[in-house]
Scaffold this active site. Sequence first.
Site, PDB file in Angstrom:
ATOM      1  CD  GLU A   1      -2.840   1.246   2.384  1.00  0.00           C
ATOM      2  OE1 GLU A   1      -3.600   2.268   2.568  1.00  0.00           O
ATOM      3  OE2 GLU A   1      -2.861   0.446   3.359  1.00  0.00           O
TER       4      GLU A   1
ATOM      5  CE  LYS B   1      -6.642   0.258   1.575  1.00  0.00           C
ATOM      6  NZ  LYS B   1      -7.200  -0.206   2.884  1.00  0.00           N
TER       7      LYS B   1
END
Length: 295
Positions: free
Chosen positions: A176, A213
């Site tokens: 992420e 993400k």
Amino acid sequence: MNQEQLNRMHFASGFIAALDQSGGSTPKALRLYGIEEDQYEGEEAMFDLIHQMRTRIITSPAFTSEHILAAILFEMTMDRQIEGQYTADYLWEKKGILPILKVDKGLAPLENGVQLMKPIPNLKELLERAQDRHIFGTKMRSVIKEANPAGIHAIVAQQFEIGLEIAKAGFVPILEPEVDITIADKEKCELLLKAEIQQHLAKLTEDVRLMFKLSIPTVDGFYSDLMEDPHVVRVVALSGGYSRKEANEKLARNPGLIASFSRALTEGLKAQQTDEEFNTLLKSSIQSIYDASVQ
């Protein structure tokens, strides 16, 4: 790696519920839920309350595998129980929802326009516990604040280095590297970020599986080519501070990108609501995020 779970994450329709608020973000999450800081004393009471909130969400009849693929858990949530079962077991065995664990320890100070992750000194031991708790995958966040090539290179290198260690331990890591949605050069950051990601993907061995993400991109469909890479199980989107309505609208313009929302998922939920009020709002929120994720 559980093949049934991997297939579900790769092919099934739905989104990821991010329920992983940690020490720094928990007071804000509780305030939004209608519990002020003067209503509890100390970290233990705070984490008891946030677990009650998460339990109420997870056990809600609205929270089902029909719309939700996975839930991201905070470390303490992994070690706590819901209705007599550890949280991950309850999610998978009772709900058919994959359990994912947040493993990062927060952000380092800003340097070269980015915030790397702080060191994770106990990662090996944490992953061993996660195996015992039947966790499917992991998540770790760092943040890009400006289009600085050196900083973005460092942030992607760190995400892949730790991600590969996690993958070797048998989990599917979610990388992420968030791009701050408020910055003026967000689109340039995304160009640099994707180029770095693609360079690292090209070096992976055939057996590695991971996820990303990412902030919802400025250019619609910008991450479609990442979704086609054979190493990539799924690309999911964080809401990044957008309201649920705005996040859903932006997400729906990106086919294949699915939600991994936290604040946008829990927006409007209050401790003071009756179960009927709570479940009705949660059902509506889940349906709207699902609809945006499957466009």
